[in-house]
Design a protein around this motif. Structure first.
Motif, PDB file in Angstrom:
ATOM      1  N   CYS A   1       0.810  -1.223   0.000  1.00 35.65           N
ATOM      2  CA  CYS A   1       0.000   0.000   0.000  1.00 35.65           C
ATOM      3  C   CYS A   1       0.841   1.270   0.000  1.00 35.65           C
ATOM      4  O   CYS A   1       0.337   2.357  -0.274  1.00 35.65           O
ATOM      5  CB  CYS A   1      -0.939   0.010   1.212  1.00 35.65           C
ATOM      6  SG  CYS A   1      -2.206  -1.282   1.179  1.00 35.65           S
ATOM      7  N   ARG A   2       2.137   1.133   0.303  1.00 36.13           N
ATOM      8  CA  ARG A   2       3.025   2.307   0.348  1.00 36.13           C
ATOM      9  C   ARG A   2       3.699   2.581  -0.992  1.00 36.13           C
ATOM     10  O   ARG A   2       4.552   3.480  -1.104  1.00 36.13           O
ATOM     11  CB  ARG A   2       4.095   2.101   1.421  1.00 36.13           C
ATOM     12  CG  ARG A   2       3.532   1.940   2.833  1.00 36.13           C
ATOM     13  CD  ARG A   2       4.565   1.393   3.778  1.00 36.13           C
ATOM     14  NE  ARG A   2       5.001   0.056   3.371  1.00 36.13           N
ATOM     15  CZ  ARG A   2       5.912  -0.665   4.014  1.00 36.13           C
ATOM     16  NH1 ARG A   2       6.492  -0.170   5.090  1.00 36.13           N
ATOM     17  NH2 ARG A   2       6.240  -1.867   3.574  1.00 36.13           N
TER      18      ARG A   2
ATOM     19  N   VAL B   1       5.038   3.959  -4.264  1.00 36.79           N
ATOM     20  CA  VAL B   1       5.100   5.284  -4.890  1.00 36.79           C
ATOM     21  C   VAL B   1       4.643   5.145  -6.338  1.00 36.79           C
ATOM     22  O   VAL B   1       5.095   4.252  -7.063  1.00 36.79           O
ATOM     23  CB  VAL B   1       6.529   5.858  -4.818  1.00 36.79           C
ATOM     24  CG1 VAL B   1       6.607   7.187  -5.558  1.00 36.79           C
ATOM     25  CG2 VAL B   1       6.955   6.018  -3.361  1.00 36.79           C
TER      26      VAL B   1
ATOM     27  N   SER C   1      -0.651  -0.505  -6.518  1.00 35.27           N
ATOM     28  CA  SER C   1      -1.252   0.184  -5.371  1.00 35.27           C
ATOM     29  C   SER C   1      -2.717  -0.215  -5.189  1.00 35.27           C
ATOM     30  O   SER C   1      -3.150  -0.554  -4.078  1.00 35.27           O
ATOM     31  CB  SER C   1      -1.130   1.693  -5.555  1.00 35.27           C
ATOM     32  OG  SER C   1      -1.769   2.385  -4.500  1.00 35.27           O
TER      33      SER C   1
ATOM     34  N   GLY D   1      -8.147   4.400   0.964  1.00 32.21           N
ATOM     35  CA  GLY D   1      -6.986   5.267   1.079  1.00 32.21           C
ATOM     36  C   GLY D   1      -6.987   6.350   0.026  1.00 32.21           C
ATOM     37  O   GLY D   1      -7.823   6.373  -0.887  1.00 32.21           O
ATOM     38  N   GLU D   2      -6.035   7.235   0.164  1.00 25.17           N
ATOM     39  CA  GLU D   2      -5.851   8.344  -0.766  1.00 25.17           C
ATOM     40  C   GLU D   2      -4.365   8.451  -1.076  1.00 25.17           C
ATOM     41  O   GLU D   2      -3.542   8.510  -0.160  1.00 25.17           O
ATOM     42  CB  GLU D   2      -6.363   9.647  -0.142  1.00 25.17           C
ATOM     43  CG  GLU D   2      -6.279  10.858  -1.058  1.00 25.17           C
ATOM     44  CD  GLU D   2      -6.955  12.081  -0.460  1.00 25.17           C
ATOM     45  OE1 GLU D   2      -6.769  13.187  -1.018  1.00 25.17           O
ATOM     46  OE2 GLU D   2      -7.665  11.940   0.556  1.00 25.17           O
ATOM     47  N   ARG D   3      -4.031   8.456  -2.357  1.00 29.88           N
ATOM     48  CA  ARG D   3      -2.631   8.472  -2.755  1.00 29.88           C
ATOM     49  C   ARG D   3      -2.409   9.453  -3.907  1.00 29.88           C
ATOM     50  O   ARG D   3      -3.318   9.748  -4.687  1.00 29.88           O
ATOM     51  CB  ARG D   3      -2.170   7.063  -3.199  1.00 29.88           C
ATOM     52  CG  ARG D   3      -2.113   6.040  -2.065  1.00 29.88           C
ATOM     53  CD  ARG D   3      -1.017   6.365  -1.083  1.00 29.88           C
ATOM     54  NE  ARG D   3      -0.873   5.349  -0.048  1.00 29.88           N
ATOM     55  CZ  ARG D   3      -1.464   5.393   1.140  1.00 29.88           C
ATOM     56  NH1 ARG D   3      -2.294   6.388   1.417  1.00 29.88           N
ATOM     57  NH2 ARG D   3      -1.254   4.448   2.044  1.00 29.88           N
TER      58      ARG D   3
ATOM     59  N   TYR E   1      -7.008   8.637  -6.126  1.00 33.45           N
ATOM     60  CA  TYR E   1      -5.687   8.928  -6.679  1.00 33.45           C
ATOM     61  C   TYR E   1      -5.753  10.269  -7.406  1.00 33.45           C
ATOM     62  O   TYR E   1      -6.710  10.544  -8.138  1.00 33.45           O
ATOM     63  CB  TYR E   1      -5.254   7.828  -7.651  1.00 33.45           C
ATOM     64  CG  TYR E   1      -5.049   6.487  -6.982  1.00 33.45           C
ATOM     65  CD1 TYR E   1      -3.816   6.156  -6.413  1.00 33.45           C
ATOM     66  CD2 TYR E   1      -6.085   5.557  -6.897  1.00 33.45           C
ATOM     67  CE1 TYR E   1      -3.620   4.934  -5.793  1.00 33.45           C
ATOM     68  CE2 TYR E   1      -5.900   4.330  -6.270  1.00 33.45           C
ATOM     69  CZ  TYR E   1      -4.665   4.026  -5.722  1.00 33.45           C
ATOM     70  OH  TYR E   1      -4.470   2.822  -5.087  1.00 33.45           O
TER      71      TYR E   1
ATOM     72  N   GLY F   1      -5.953  12.112   3.489  1.00 34.90           N
ATOM     73  CA  GLY F   1      -4.696  11.426   3.197  1.00 34.90           C
ATOM     74  C   GLY F   1      -3.638  12.455   2.823  1.00 34.90           C
ATOM     75  O   GLY F   1      -3.675  13.011   1.725  1.00 34.90           O
TER      76      GLY F   1
ATOM     77  N   TYR G   1      -0.179  14.192   1.703  1.00 30.88           N
ATOM     78  CA  TYR G   1       1.002  13.951   0.861  1.00 30.88           C
ATOM     79  C   TYR G   1       2.233  13.798   1.739  1.00 30.88           C
ATOM     80  O   TYR G   1       3.079  12.936   1.495  1.00 30.88           O
ATOM     81  CB  TYR G   1       1.182  15.123  -0.105  1.00 30.88           C
ATOM     82  CG  TYR G   1       2.469  15.060  -0.904  1.00 30.88           C
ATOM     83  CD1 TYR G   1       2.561  14.271  -2.044  1.00 30.88           C
ATOM     84  CD2 TYR G   1       3.588  15.792  -0.506  1.00 30.88           C
ATOM     85  CE1 TYR G   1       3.735  14.210  -2.771  1.00 30.88           C
ATOM     86  CE2 TYR G   1       4.768  15.730  -1.230  1.00 30.88           C
ATOM     87  CZ  TYR G   1       4.847  14.935  -2.359  1.00 30.88           C
ATOM     88  OH  TYR G   1       6.008  14.874  -3.075  1.00 30.88           O
TER      89      TYR G   1
ATOM     90  N   GLU H   1      -3.780   5.737  11.007  1.00 30.90           N
ATOM     91  CA  GLU H   1      -2.541   6.300  10.473  1.00 30.90           C
ATOM     92  C   GLU H   1      -1.885   7.218  11.494  1.00 30.90           C
ATOM     93  O   GLU H   1      -0.664   7.187  11.682  1.00 30.90           O
ATOM     94  CB  GLU H   1      -2.832   7.070   9.186  1.00 30.90           C
ATOM     95  CG  GLU H   1      -1.585   7.643   8.528  1.00 30.90           C
ATOM     96  CD  GLU H   1      -1.884   8.377   7.230  1.00 30.90           C
ATOM     97  OE1 GLU H   1      -0.996   9.091   6.740  1.00 30.90           O
ATOM     98  OE2 GLU H   1      -3.022   8.244   6.712  1.00 30.90           O
TER      99      GLU H   1
END
Length: 393
Positions: A40-41, A43, A53, A64-66, A166, A231, A233, A261
């Motif tokens: 999940c981490r 990049v 991801s 989640g939010e990425r 995303y 989430g 940055y 988190e």
């Protein structure tokens, strides 16, 4: 024109893709992705990493939010799926929900284009800090419990339904504030603060928070400042916001993923003692008067005088569950019907345990509902909309 509720600060266009296991299976085979890579981490600088991801979160049943390296990557990936274009960002989604219940809210926007103009709820005064049209879509991936992906050595069966976000949005990253928004705050009963999680420059973040602090001076003395987490940055930026605005924040709100988190550990959502311990620990680090956590099972307020928010918590979970069952097409009659539903038995037991054990905690359970096609997008935004509607009186 001032409103009882003001909602800030970011907004965007969402591409809500329709889950398609066959497309994911083909992408797994095309990029040679294996189970050992799922993290999940990850990049995200390429479509391959985006797929990794998404699969990682689906395997865990987490939301989640990425951030992605380039907005064009979102355009390219979304073109592989059927999609719906909607308005995104907690302020505008909350405003849309509130409008269905007969309440207009003042909005601060950072992005404007023809799609935003078309989809904004009528009757809501707004300002936009970007003088030019722009287009930075967010990718929304919704998956259901039992969603399956099978390719190479990957065999995923999602343990729970959830959603993923995303984005690479230059407007939200810059988060310019429009000075005229202060004029919409003079009679507000409550202000939503959200969207600063997208920022990537600490110096710029501090400048924006200082400008926001000046705006808060225009609020009536008894107005409620409601800050919704997100989430981030850079996780350090969350601390910057909490330190800078903490004394002005009445309610700091988060979902279960954001709670965990910040605590740095997974917590069983049916364990009242662990949840309260986590909130007690977190309350010692966030200088807000009240902490709120909203989940798919319950919503809880922690701090002094929390009983005053019982009706708002109930309105929040009712609206979120209404959206969960009916999606964008929910109507006021659906909301009223949801108010009459009995709670999930396990959630009711959890809420009773919390309420019986602490005077500084107030918990409400979520209504029992089993939709045929559940919506997991925008549930937190709907919670905020319901909560803010109750504050409007």
């Amino acid at each position: 024109m001032s409103q009882r509720i003001a909602l800030g600060f970011g907004n965007n266009i969402d591409y809500e893709i329709v889950w398609n296991a066959e497309t994911f299976n083909k992408l797994i085979a095309r990029y040679g992705i294996c189970d050992a890579e799922l993290d999940c981490r990850t990049v995200i600088k390429s479509e391959r990493e985006l797929v990794v991801s998404i699969l990682s979160f689906v395997k865990a049943g987490r939301g989640g939010e990425r951030f992605v390296a380039d907005s064009a990557l979102i355009e390219r990936f979304a073109s592989r799926f059927q999609k719906k274009i909607t308005l995104g960002g907690t302020p505008v989604r909350a405003a849309i929900a509130m409008s269905k219940l007969g309440h207009a809210a003042a909005l601060h926007l950072v992005s404007m284009n023809d799609e935003v103009r078309q989809l904004l709820p009528p009757g809501c005064p707004w300002v936009c800090s970007n003088p030019r049209d722009s287009h930075y879509p967010h990718l929304i991936v919704q998956y259901h419990s039992g969603a399956s992906v099978r390719a190479n050595d990957i065999n995923i069966l999602a343990p729970a339904a959830n959603r993923l976000i995303y984005h690479c949005n230059a407007d939200n990253i810059a988060m310019r504030l429009h000075v005229n928004f202060a004029d919409l705050l003079t009679n507000a009963r409550a202000l939503l603060v959200s969207g600063f999680n997208a920022m990537q420059c600490e110096r710029l973040l501090i400048a924006r928070l200082e400008s926001l602090s000046d705006m808060l001076d225009k609020l009536p003395a008894d107005a409620v400042v409601f800050c919704e987490d997100g989430g981030y940055y850079d996780a350090r930026f969350r601390g910057r916001l909490q330190e800078t605005l903490g004394p002005r924040i009445d309610i700091y709100s988060m979902n279960e993923d954001e709670l965990q988190e910040q605590v740095g550990a997974r917590i069983a959502l049916d364990d009242a003692r662990s949840i309260l311990a986590a909130l007690g620990w977190l309350h010692g680090r966030i200088p807000a008067k009240t902490l709120v956590v909203h989940t798919g099972q319950w919503a809880l307020a922690h701090g002094g005088g929390v009983q005053q928010y019982a009706a708002a918590l109930r309105a929040g979970v009712t609206l979120a569950t209404t959206r969960f069952c009916h999606g964008d097409g929910w109507k006021r009659a659906d909301y009223r019907a949801m108010q009459e539903r009995l709670p999930i038995p396990a959630s009711a037991r959890f809420a009773d345990a919390v309420n019986a054990s602490r005077s500084d905690a107030c918990c409400v359970p979520v209504a029992a509902a089993e939709p045929g096609n559940a919506t997991t997008i925008g549930l937190g935004d709907a919670f905020v909309g319901g909560f803010m509607t109750a504050l409007a009186g």
